[in-house]
Design a protein around this motif. Sequence first.
Motif, PDB file in Angstrom:
ATOM      1  N   GLU A 204      -6.396 -37.539  14.392  1.00 28.73           N
ATOM      2  CA  GLU A 204      -5.486 -36.978  15.400  1.00 28.73           C
ATOM      3  C   GLU A 204      -5.651 -37.664  16.756  1.00 28.73           C
ATOM      4  O   GLU A 204      -4.736 -37.668  17.571  1.00 28.73           O
ATOM      5  CB  GLU A 204      -5.742 -35.471  15.558  1.00 28.73           C
ATOM      6  CG  GLU A 204      -5.419 -34.639  14.336  1.00 28.73           C
ATOM      7  CD  GLU A 204      -3.926 -34.469  14.103  1.00 28.73           C
ATOM      8  OE1 GLU A 204      -3.148 -34.657  15.063  1.00 28.73           O
ATOM      9  OE2 GLU A 204      -3.541 -34.168  12.958  1.00 28.73           O
ATOM     10  N   GLY A 205      -6.848 -38.215  17.008  1.00 26.10           N
ATOM     11  CA  GLY A 205      -7.119 -38.832  18.305  1.00 26.10           C
ATOM     12  C   GLY A 205      -7.763 -37.877  19.285  1.00 26.10           C
ATOM     13  O   GLY A 205      -7.957 -38.202  20.459  1.00 26.10           O
ATOM     14  N   GLY A 206      -8.120 -36.700  18.810  1.00 25.56           N
ATOM     15  CA  GLY A 206      -8.732 -35.669  19.653  1.00 25.56           C
ATOM     16  C   GLY A 206      -8.425 -34.311  19.082  1.00 25.56           C
ATOM     17  O   GLY A 206      -8.200 -34.160  17.874  1.00 25.56           O
ATOM     18  N   SER A 207      -8.391 -33.296  19.940  1.00 24.14           N
ATOM     19  CA  SER A 207      -8.039 -31.957  19.476  1.00 24.14           C
ATOM     20  C   SER A 207      -6.563 -31.910  19.107  1.00 24.14           C
ATOM     21  O   SER A 207      -5.776 -32.761  19.524  1.00 24.14           O
ATOM     22  CB  SER A 207      -8.341 -30.928  20.576  1.00 24.14           C
ATOM     23  OG  SER A 207      -9.717 -30.941  20.909  1.00 24.14           O
ATOM     24  N   SER A 208      -6.195 -30.908  18.315  1.00 26.95           N
ATOM     25  CA  SER A 208      -4.816 -30.825  17.852  1.00 26.95           C
ATOM     26  C   SER A 208      -4.393 -29.374  17.683  1.00 26.95           C
ATOM     27  O   SER A 208      -5.235 -28.499  17.449  1.00 26.95           O
ATOM     28  CB  SER A 208      -4.655 -31.564  16.518  1.00 26.95           C
ATOM     29  OG  SER A 208      -3.345 -31.445  16.016  1.00 26.95           O
ATOM     30  N   LYS A 209      -3.113 -29.127  17.800  1.00 21.77           N
ATOM     31  CA  LYS A 209      -2.568 -27.790  17.549  1.00 21.77           C
ATOM     32  C   LYS A 209      -1.971 -27.677  16.143  1.00 21.77           C
ATOM     33  O   LYS A 209      -2.075 -26.645  15.497  1.00 21.77           O
ATOM     34  CB  LYS A 209      -1.487 -27.456  18.580  1.00 21.77           C
ATOM     35  CG  LYS A 209      -2.027 -27.163  19.975  1.00 21.77           C
ATOM     36  CD  LYS A 209      -0.904 -26.714  20.904  1.00 21.77           C
ATOM     37  CE  LYS A 209      -1.458 -26.371  22.286  1.00 21.77           C
ATOM     38  NZ  LYS A 209      -0.369 -25.914  23.214  1.00 21.77           N
ATOM     39  N   HIS A 210      -1.342 -28.736  15.688  1.00 25.00           N
ATOM     40  CA  HIS A 210      -0.614 -28.667  14.423  1.00 25.00           C
ATOM     41  C   HIS A 210      -1.219 -29.520  13.310  1.00 25.00           C
ATOM     42  O   HIS A 210      -0.840 -29.374  12.154  1.00 25.00           O
ATOM     43  CB  HIS A 210       0.840 -29.080  14.649  1.00 25.00           C
ATOM     44  CG  HIS A 210       1.539 -28.267  15.683  1.00 25.00           C
ATOM     45  ND1 HIS A 210       1.811 -26.927  15.519  1.00 25.00           N
ATOM     46  CD2 HIS A 210       2.002 -28.602  16.921  1.00 25.00           C
ATOM     47  CE1 HIS A 210       2.424 -26.461  16.600  1.00 25.00           C
ATOM     48  NE2 HIS A 210       2.546 -27.458  17.467  1.00 25.00           N
ATOM     49  N   PHE A 211      -2.127 -30.419  13.643  1.00 19.77           N
ATOM     50  CA  PHE A 211      -2.818 -31.250  12.650  1.00 19.77           C
ATOM     51  C   PHE A 211      -1.819 -32.025  11.786  1.00 19.77           C
ATOM     52  O   PHE A 211      -2.049 -32.249  10.592  1.00 19.77           O
ATOM     53  CB  PHE A 211      -3.759 -30.395  11.791  1.00 19.77           C
ATOM     54  CG  PHE A 211      -4.856 -29.768  12.603  1.00 19.77           C
ATOM     55  CD1 PHE A 211      -6.062 -30.417  12.801  1.00 19.77           C
ATOM     56  CD2 PHE A 211      -4.667 -28.535  13.208  1.00 19.77           C
ATOM     57  CE1 PHE A 211      -7.055 -29.859  13.578  1.00 19.77           C
ATOM     58  CE2 PHE A 211      -5.663 -27.960  13.998  1.00 19.77           C
ATOM     59  CZ  PHE A 211      -6.860 -28.631  14.179  1.00 19.77           C
ATOM     60  N   SER A 212      -0.750 -32.443  12.394  1.00 23.38           N
ATOM     61  CA  SER A 212       0.301 -33.138  11.643  1.00 23.38           C
ATOM     62  C   SER A 212      -0.135 -34.522  11.183  1.00 23.38           C
ATOM     63  O   SER A 212       0.247 -34.970  10.089  1.00 23.38           O
ATOM     64  CB  SER A 212       1.574 -33.241  12.491  1.00 23.38           C
ATOM     65  OG  SER A 212       1.307 -33.895  13.721  1.00 23.38           O
ATOM     66  N   LYS A 213      -0.940 -35.194  11.972  1.00 21.97           N
ATOM     67  CA  LYS A 213      -1.335 -36.572  11.616  1.00 21.97           C
ATOM     68  C   LYS A 213      -2.319 -36.581  10.451  1.00 21.97           C
ATOM     69  O   LYS A 213      -2.197 -37.394   9.531  1.00 21.97           O
ATOM     70  CB  LYS A 213      -1.917 -37.280  12.833  1.00 21.97           C
ATOM     71  CG  LYS A 213      -0.911 -37.465  13.972  1.00 21.97           C
ATOM     72  CD  LYS A 213      -1.538 -38.161  15.165  1.00 21.97           C
ATOM     73  CE  LYS A 213      -0.510 -38.375  16.276  1.00 21.97           C
ATOM     74  NZ  LYS A 213      -0.062 -37.088  16.854  1.00 21.97           N
ATOM     75  N   ILE A 214      -3.321 -35.676  10.490  1.00 17.94           N
ATOM     76  CA  ILE A 214      -4.285 -35.638   9.387  1.00 17.94           C
ATOM     77  C   ILE A 214      -3.616 -35.139   8.111  1.00 17.94           C
ATOM     78  O   ILE A 214      -3.904 -35.623   7.007  1.00 17.94           O
ATOM     79  CB  ILE A 214      -5.520 -34.764   9.742  1.00 17.94           C
ATOM     80  CG1 ILE A 214      -6.571 -34.811   8.626  1.00 17.94           C
ATOM     81  CG2 ILE A 214      -5.138 -33.317   9.992  1.00 17.94           C
ATOM     82  CD1 ILE A 214      -7.525 -35.924   8.733  1.00 17.94           C
ATOM     83  N   LYS A 215      -2.648 -34.233   8.237  1.00 16.89           N
ATOM     84  CA  LYS A 215      -1.970 -33.734   7.041  1.00 16.89           C
ATOM     85  C   LYS A 215      -1.002 -34.787   6.498  1.00 16.89           C
ATOM     86  O   LYS A 215      -0.835 -34.908   5.271  1.00 16.89           O
ATOM     87  CB  LYS A 215      -1.252 -32.425   7.345  1.00 16.89           C
ATOM     88  CG  LYS A 215      -2.231 -31.269   7.563  1.00 16.89           C
ATOM     89  CD  LYS A 215      -1.557 -29.921   7.663  1.00 16.89           C
ATOM     90  CE  LYS A 215      -2.600 -28.825   7.801  1.00 16.89           C
ATOM     91  NZ  LYS A 215      -2.004 -27.470   7.813  1.00 16.89           N
TER      92      LYS A 215
END
Length: 394
Positions: A204-215
């Motif tokens: 993600e490049g840091g913290s995330s709200k939706h975790f769209s990149k890892i998913k």
Amino acid sequence: MSCIYGGSCSVSSFSAHSISHSRLSSLSNSKPSSIQCSAGGLVAESKGVITAEPLLLNAVKGLDVERPPVWLMRQAGRYMKSYQAICEKHPSFRERSENVDLVVEISLQPWKVFKPDGVILFSDILTPLAGMNIPFDIVKGKGPVIFDPLRTQEDVDVVREFVPEESVPYVGEALTILRKEVDNKAAVLGFVGAPFTLASYVVEGGSSKHFSKIKRLAFSQPKVLHALLQKFATSMAKYVKYQADHGAQAVQIFDSWATELSPVDFEEFSLPYLKQIVDSVKQTHPNLPIILYASGSGGLLERLPLTGVDVVSLDWTVDMAEGRRRLGSDIAVQGNVDPGVLFGSKEFITSRIMDTVKKAGRGKHILNLGHGIVVGTPEENVAHFFEVAKSIRY
């Protein structure tokens, strides 16, 4: 003998009289002989048991203990004035967490003031990243920043396996000093990040709200993610062993973001790698207690013991009694007072502590919060939490 509610506690809505002796006894595997103390509370006869190991380790093993051990996640941190003073002199988080003297000083701050039963290393789950060829920083007001997020197989290929002795010698040195300073009066705790949580940060490049990149990576290029998770699993197993070899008497694994996964995806992208870490550590350190914390884990609770850990740390969204039932009697539990409770009155804090301890029952329970102490928490309320917790007697 000690009063169950401690002479220093003044409780109106939740008094010693509100819990019957039979209710307390029903929560215990073995019934202590008890009498009424002059304050009206229940007391338990001291068994005079002398143990060489810290209370926390004995509780995890299921040995007979007089009270639940207590420590708090983020007990060393920004709510303490003494920590704020260090931050003024050393504004960089990485400096504070990578300098031996500062790590020791900060780790011992709550120990000197509150005498918790666990003294956890001041560090961060991302500390190993630099040694894995993943440049990062932790920026005030923003949190973790991964300078070059990993998104492809080529990115994963340049990730090195972690060698703690070379990359974080200050961690080993700090743990060794902490072990000597604490002198077995409490358990020295280490910790690591879980593979999926670490992967979430670096993708993600840091913290995330939706975790769209890892998913997106998980569901479109699962082989790439599995390759990254494997590197983290191998590296974190080494890191746990390294910490144990240098003084950690128990290690907590933080899988903060695994609960962003559905149960079926948790079973693919988190559970196998957690189990791999535990299995590897138990081969060389069979007696090292391993604690697993995953915030928001209510939907995954029955799956967490499948990792092989010794303790499951519950967050505050799970009722402690229900969590006990769902996890079974073979595993110890940790938690799980809502950190927000520490903004309440002392009477309210006391009542929530007692409720949690009642529901956890006797033994195999480490009293803690369901998450870390929140910034701005009154330090005197943390002091009250420890005072009440340490006055409890089963």
